[in-house]
Design a protein around this motif. Structure first.
Motif, PDB file in Angstrom:
ATOM      1  N   ASN A  70       0.795  -1.235   0.000  1.00 50.86           N
ATOM      2  CA  ASN A  70       0.000   0.000   0.000  1.00 50.86           C
ATOM      3  C   ASN A  70       0.824   1.280   0.000  1.00 50.86           C
ATOM      4  O   ASN A  70       0.294   2.354   0.252  1.00 50.86           O
ATOM      5  CB  ASN A  70      -0.996   0.026   1.161  1.00 50.86           C
ATOM      6  CG  ASN A  70      -2.008  -1.087   1.050  1.00 50.86           C
ATOM      7  OD1 ASN A  70      -2.511  -1.359  -0.041  1.00 50.86           O
ATOM      8  ND2 ASN A  70      -2.309  -1.734   2.153  1.00 50.86           N
ATOM      9  N   GLU A  71       2.126   1.192  -0.265  1.00 50.64           N
ATOM     10  CA  GLU A  71       2.977   2.380  -0.358  1.00 50.64           C
ATOM     11  C   GLU A  71       3.471   2.520  -1.792  1.00 50.64           C
ATOM     12  O   GLU A  71       4.067   1.600  -2.346  1.00 50.64           O
ATOM     13  CB  GLU A  71       4.167   2.272   0.593  1.00 50.64           C
ATOM     14  CG  GLU A  71       3.774   2.378   2.049  1.00 50.64           C
ATOM     15  CD  GLU A  71       4.984   2.436   2.960  1.00 50.64           C
ATOM     16  OE1 GLU A  71       6.017   3.004   2.552  1.00 50.64           O
ATOM     17  OE2 GLU A  71       4.886   1.905   4.068  1.00 50.64           O
ATOM     18  N   ARG A  72       3.218   3.698  -2.370  1.00 45.75           N
ATOM     19  CA  ARG A  72       3.632   3.950  -3.740  1.00 45.75           C
ATOM     20  C   ARG A  72       5.158   3.960  -3.829  1.00 45.75           C
ATOM     21  O   ARG A  72       5.838   4.502  -2.961  1.00 45.75           O
ATOM     22  CB  ARG A  72       3.065   5.276  -4.219  1.00 45.75           C
ATOM     23  CG  ARG A  72       3.222   5.478  -5.715  1.00 45.75           C
ATOM     24  CD  ARG A  72       2.465   6.682  -6.190  1.00 45.75           C
ATOM     25  NE  ARG A  72       2.549   6.764  -7.636  1.00 45.75           N
ATOM     26  CZ  ARG A  72       1.658   7.359  -8.380  1.00 45.75           C
ATOM     27  NH1 ARG A  72       0.620   7.955  -7.839  1.00 45.75           N
ATOM     28  NH2 ARG A  72       1.803   7.399  -9.686  1.00 45.75           N
ATOM     29  N   THR A  73       5.680   3.353  -4.894  1.00 49.30           N
ATOM     30  CA  THR A  73       7.121   3.274  -5.070  1.00 49.30           C
ATOM     31  C   THR A  73       7.476   3.375  -6.547  1.00 49.30           C
ATOM     32  O   THR A  73       6.691   2.984  -7.406  1.00 49.30           O
ATOM     33  CB  THR A  73       7.672   1.956  -4.482  1.00 49.30           C
ATOM     34  OG1 THR A  73       9.097   1.981  -4.564  1.00 49.30           O
ATOM     35  CG2 THR A  73       7.155   0.745  -5.202  1.00 49.30           C
ATOM     36  N   GLN A  74       8.635   3.914  -6.827  1.00 45.61           N
ATOM     37  CA  GLN A  74       9.179   3.912  -8.198  1.00 45.61           C
ATOM     38  C   GLN A  74       9.957   2.620  -8.441  1.00 45.61           C
ATOM     39  O   GLN A  74       9.946   2.089  -9.542  1.00 45.61           O
ATOM     40  CB  GLN A  74      10.102   5.111  -8.409  1.00 45.61           C
ATOM     41  CG  GLN A  74       9.364   6.422  -8.485  1.00 45.61           C
ATOM     42  CD  GLN A  74       8.406   6.444  -9.665  1.00 45.61           C
ATOM     43  OE1 GLN A  74       8.771   6.102 -10.786  1.00 45.61           O
ATOM     44  NE2 GLN A  74       7.180   6.824  -9.411  1.00 45.61           N
ATOM     45  N   ARG A  75      10.614   2.147  -7.380  1.00 48.26           N
ATOM     46  CA  ARG A  75      11.361   0.896  -7.445  1.00 48.26           C
ATOM     47  C   ARG A  75      11.540   0.405  -6.020  1.00 48.26           C
ATOM     48  O   ARG A  75      11.902   1.176  -5.134  1.00 48.26           O
ATOM     49  CB  ARG A  75      12.740   1.116  -8.064  1.00 48.26           C
ATOM     50  CG  ARG A  75      13.490  -0.173  -8.324  1.00 48.26           C
ATOM     51  CD  ARG A  75      14.848   0.148  -8.957  1.00 48.26           C
ATOM     52  NE  ARG A  75      15.480  -1.022  -9.522  1.00 48.26           N
ATOM     53  CZ  ARG A  75      16.008  -2.020  -8.809  1.00 48.26           C
ATOM     54  NH1 ARG A  75      15.967  -1.994  -7.502  1.00 48.26           N
ATOM     55  NH2 ARG A  75      16.578  -3.045  -9.410  1.00 48.26           N
ATOM     56  N   GLY A  76      11.256  -0.857  -5.798  1.00 51.68           N
ATOM     57  CA  GLY A  76      11.393  -1.392  -4.461  1.00 51.68           C
ATOM     58  C   GLY A  76      11.676  -2.879  -4.459  1.00 51.68           C
ATOM     59  O   GLY A  76      11.411  -3.579  -5.435  1.00 51.68           O
ATOM     60  N   VAL A  77      12.222  -3.339  -3.367  1.00 53.11           N
ATOM     61  CA  VAL A  77      12.526  -4.769  -3.183  1.00 53.11           C
ATOM     62  C   VAL A  77      11.239  -5.472  -2.792  1.00 53.11           C
ATOM     63  O   VAL A  77      10.449  -4.985  -1.980  1.00 53.11           O
ATOM     64  CB  VAL A  77      13.602  -4.955  -2.089  1.00 53.11           C
ATOM     65  CG1 VAL A  77      13.851  -6.417  -1.820  1.00 53.11           C
ATOM     66  CG2 VAL A  77      14.888  -4.254  -2.507  1.00 53.11           C
ATOM     67  N   ILE A  78      11.019  -6.642  -3.392  1.00 49.31           N
ATOM     68  CA  ILE A  78       9.849  -7.467  -3.090  1.00 49.31           C
ATOM     69  C   ILE A  78      10.292  -8.608  -2.190  1.00 49.31           C
ATOM     70  O   ILE A  78      11.250  -9.325  -2.492  1.00 49.31           O
ATOM     71  CB  ILE A  78       9.236  -8.068  -4.367  1.00 49.31           C
ATOM     72  CG1 ILE A  78       8.836  -6.981  -5.344  1.00 49.31           C
ATOM     73  CG2 ILE A  78       8.045  -8.955  -4.017  1.00 49.31           C
ATOM     74  CD1 ILE A  78       8.409  -7.513  -6.684  1.00 49.31           C
ATOM     75  N   ARG A  79       9.611  -8.759  -1.094  1.00 47.13           N
ATOM     76  CA  ARG A  79       9.893  -9.865  -0.163  1.00 47.13           C
ATOM     77  C   ARG A  79       8.824 -10.944  -0.319  1.00 47.13           C
ATOM     78  O   ARG A  79       7.677 -10.646  -0.633  1.00 47.13           O
ATOM     79  CB  ARG A  79       9.873  -9.352   1.278  1.00 47.13           C
ATOM     80  CG  ARG A  79      10.836  -8.224   1.542  1.00 47.13           C
ATOM     81  CD  ARG A  79      12.231  -8.752   1.780  1.00 47.13           C
ATOM     82  NE  ARG A  79      13.111  -7.637   2.094  1.00 47.13           N
ATOM     83  CZ  ARG A  79      14.237  -7.400   1.436  1.00 47.13           C
ATOM     84  NH1 ARG A  79      14.615  -8.183   0.469  1.00 47.13           N
ATOM     85  NH2 ARG A  79      14.989  -6.380   1.769  1.00 47.13           N
TER      86      ARG A  79
END
Length: 81
Positions: A70-79
């Motif tokens: 639920n947090e907007r991101t441009q690029r993030g790590v997926i767990r």
């Protein structure tokens, strides 16, 4: 491990992923790995791949954004999970 996608109709798609595979593309572009006709999905919405930090998701300039927990991101790590 697999990537799971559920569209607005509730249809579930599971796509196996591994560090050595090409990134998964998501979008309304018929050439996308995960093709969606949903209006909330941009033509070239996002990409899921693997790098030295693990699996990541990257927004490709989508109109509605890409979110992790639920947090907007441009690029993030997926767990996992």
């Amino acid at each position: 491990m697999y990537f799971e996608w559920r569209d607005v109709t509730g249809t579930l798609v599971q796509w196996p992923v591994s560090p050595d595979m090409e990134p998964i593309t998501i979008g309304r572009n018929p050439g996308s790995t995960v093709y969606s006709k949903e209006t909330t999905v941009s033509r070239n919405h996002g990409r899921i791949g693997w790098d030295d930090q693990g699996y990541y998701i990257k927004d490709l300039g989508s109109s509605n954004g890409t979110f992790i927990n639920n947090e907007r991101t441009q690029r993030g790590v997926i767990r996992e999970g």
